[in-house]
Motif scaffolding. Structure first.
Motif, mmCIF file in Angstrom:
data_model
loop_
_atom_site.group_PDB
_atom_site.id
_atom_site.type_symbol
_atom_site.label_atom_id
_atom_site.label_comp_id
_atom_site.label_asym_id
_atom_site.label_seq_id
_atom_site.Cartn_x
_atom_site.Cartn_y
_atom_site.Cartn_z
ATOM 1 N N ASN A 283 1.046 -1.345 -0.097
ATOM 2 C CA ASN A 283 -0.008 -0.465 -0.346
ATOM 3 C C ASN A 283 0.863 1.120 -0.023
ATOM 4 O O ASN A 283 -0.015 1.969 0.422
ATOM 5 C CB ASN A 283 -0.980 -0.081 1.213
ATOM 6 N N THR A 317 -0.704 -15.909 5.762
ATOM 7 C CA THR A 317 -1.324 -14.263 6.300
ATOM 8 C C THR A 317 -3.040 -14.708 5.293
ATOM 9 O O THR A 317 -4.274 -13.343 5.407
ATOM 10 C CB THR A 317 -0.816 -13.461 4.913
ATOM 11 N N GLN A 319 -6.527 -14.037 3.138
ATOM 12 C CA GLN A 319 -7.547 -13.156 2.468
ATOM 13 C C GLN A 319 -6.173 -11.945 2.194
ATOM 14 O O GLN A 319 -6.704 -11.697 1.492
ATOM 15 C CB GLN A 319 -8.938 -12.846 2.767
ATOM 16 N N ASN A 320 -5.157 -12.077 3.426
ATOM 17 C CA ASN A 320 -4.814 -10.595 2.687
ATOM 18 C C ASN A 320 -3.833 -10.733 1.779
ATOM 19 O O ASN A 320 -3.331 -9.215 1.234
ATOM 20 C CB ASN A 320 -3.366 -10.221 4.303
ATOM 21 N N ASN A 323 -5.186 -8.747 -1.729
ATOM 22 C CA ASN A 323 -4.833 -7.540 -1.477
ATOM 23 C C ASN A 323 -3.010 -7.283 -2.649
ATOM 24 O O ASN A 323 -2.893 -6.351 -2.701
ATOM 25 C CB ASN A 323 -4.632 -6.882 0.131
ATOM 26 N N GLN A 324 -2.100 -7.935 -1.358
ATOM 27 C CA GLN A 324 -1.141 -8.113 -2.270
ATOM 28 C C GLN A 324 -1.102 -8.903 -3.736
ATOM 29 O O GLN A 324 -0.463 -7.513 -4.114
ATOM 30 C CB GLN A 324 -0.608 -9.053 -1.354
#
Length: 391
Positions: A283, A317, A319-320, A323-324
């Motif tokens: 991010n 990690t 579900q993160n 996003n990655q």
């Protein structure tokens, strides 16, 4: 004392002195040869590492903890390791994926065992799929296909539903196991990216081992200039695998180090160049811009490169990881994914969610701390392992 006795005494004394001197000379010679051996060994160690800045390599060799964690057995040849039967290989995979297997396979078996087959059961199956980190969208797709393909009102045997779940899971990832093909271009550049703590540097060391055993000339690049320990860690892998490592502890611009490393790799006729990068937070815009800069620098030298941009994801990690993958893929077009730490988490179901959303090939999976525990991903074996029922 007569003359004869005097002569014999002097001759004995001289012989004793000569012997003493010989011993001294011999000891000195031993010391000199020993010192030469040490210097020679140091040169051998340094010859394995291309040093762009001075650093004491002996300090690195003292850091045995990393090598000990890998449980390296030098005496076992690669051919002997390759002789392991497919049954043992599967058992190793099955045992490594125990937590995911317990979460998915065993839970489904308990859920379906002697349960009434109705809409409520399918709702519970969907709930279990979501809990297993397979994801909401992918889970809904599986349930929709199950209801479509099964006339559950006329089925009494829950084993049929279990086998159908298996088929649906396989249909999602059956095309995901596209192995990385090393083409004839030299050097074949693999750019390794990912956030902090996912196991990038360790994976690079394991990749070096994997390709070195295929008689490839491998070179590593310490492009992570933000984390000082990353350089030392990569050098340890370089020394163990007997591969060159390019690094510069003084420079902070990783792009310039990578630029120099490609030219060195070309001059040395290296087959595979594996580049480490800083653990970028997905991010952070400035970090992503720097990663784009690295890709541009590589393309300036070899337009088609990097041939593989490999994203490393930590399975724990959950579900993160989605996003990655999303952010990295938007910025630099990921060509392959490696999932690490599958042996220590119950969230192995994330593989289904990642491939279902992005259709990016899963190249390797990490199933342990040993240097040989980086495996080429096989979707069929993976499904069989996580849905294996303990008797």
């Amino acid at each position: 004392m007569n003359k004869n006795n005097k002569k014999s005494f002097l001759s004995w004394f001289n012989i004793k002195n000569i012997k003493k001197n010989k011993n001294n000379i011999f000891n000195k010679f031993n010391k000199i040869s020993y010192i030469k051996k040490i210097k020679k060994n140091k040169k051998k160690i340094k010859s394995n590492v291309n040093i762009l800045s001075q650093i004491n390599d002996t300090k690195i060799l003292k850091k045995k903890s990393l090598l000990n964690n890998l449980n390296i057995k030098k005496n076992i040849s690669f051919k002997e390791k390759c002789k392991i039967s497919s049954k043992k290989f599967f058992n190793n995979l099955k045992n490594s994926l125990y937590k995911t297997r317990k979460q998915i396979g065993n839970n489904f078996f308990k859920l379906l065992n002697k349960k009434k087959i109705d809409k409520k059961l399918f709702e519970k199956i969907e709930e279990k799929l979501i809990i297993s980190d397979i994801g909401i969208k992918t889970s809904k797709k599986i349930i929709k296909n199950l209801i479509k393909n099964i006339d559950y009102k006329n089925i009494n045997n829950s084993n049929i539903i279990y086998s159908e779940i298996k088929k649906e899971l396989f249909s999602i990832i059956r095309n995901s196991d596209v192995s990385l093909k090393i083409n004839s271009y030299k050097p074949f550049i693999i750019l390794v990216v990912g956030v902090n703590g996912v196991g990038k540097t360790t994976t690079i060391g394991k990749l070096a081992y994997f390709y070195k055993k295929q008689n490839k000339k491998v070179m590593l690049v310490a492009g992570d200039t933000f984390r000082a320990a990353a350089i030392d860690q990569l050098k340890i892998f370089g020394i163990y695998n007997d591969v060159s490592v390019i690094y510069d502890k003084n420079k902070k611009d990783s792009a310039s180090i990578i630029f120099n490393s490609i030219n060195i790799a070309k001059s040395k006729n290296i087959d595979i160049l594996i580049i480490d990068t800083a653990g970028r937070l997905h991010n952070k815009i400035n970090f992503m811009n720097e990663l784009k800069k690295i890709v541009k620098v590589i393309k300036k030298i070899i337009n088609e490169a990097p041939y593989e941009i490999m994203l490393i994801l930590d399975a724990s990690t959950g579900q993160n990881a989605i996003n990655q993958t999303n952010i990295f893929n938007k910025n630099i077009n990921i060509t392959g994914i490696t999932i690490t730490k599958l042996d220590g988490t119950a969230k192995g179901g994330i593989i289904f969610s990642i491939y279902d959303k992005f259709n990016i090939p899963i190249r390797f999976i990490g199933i342990g701390e040993k240097i040989q525990d980086l495996r080429i991903f096989n979707s069929k074996d993976f499904i069989e392992a996580i849905l294996y029922i303990d008797k």
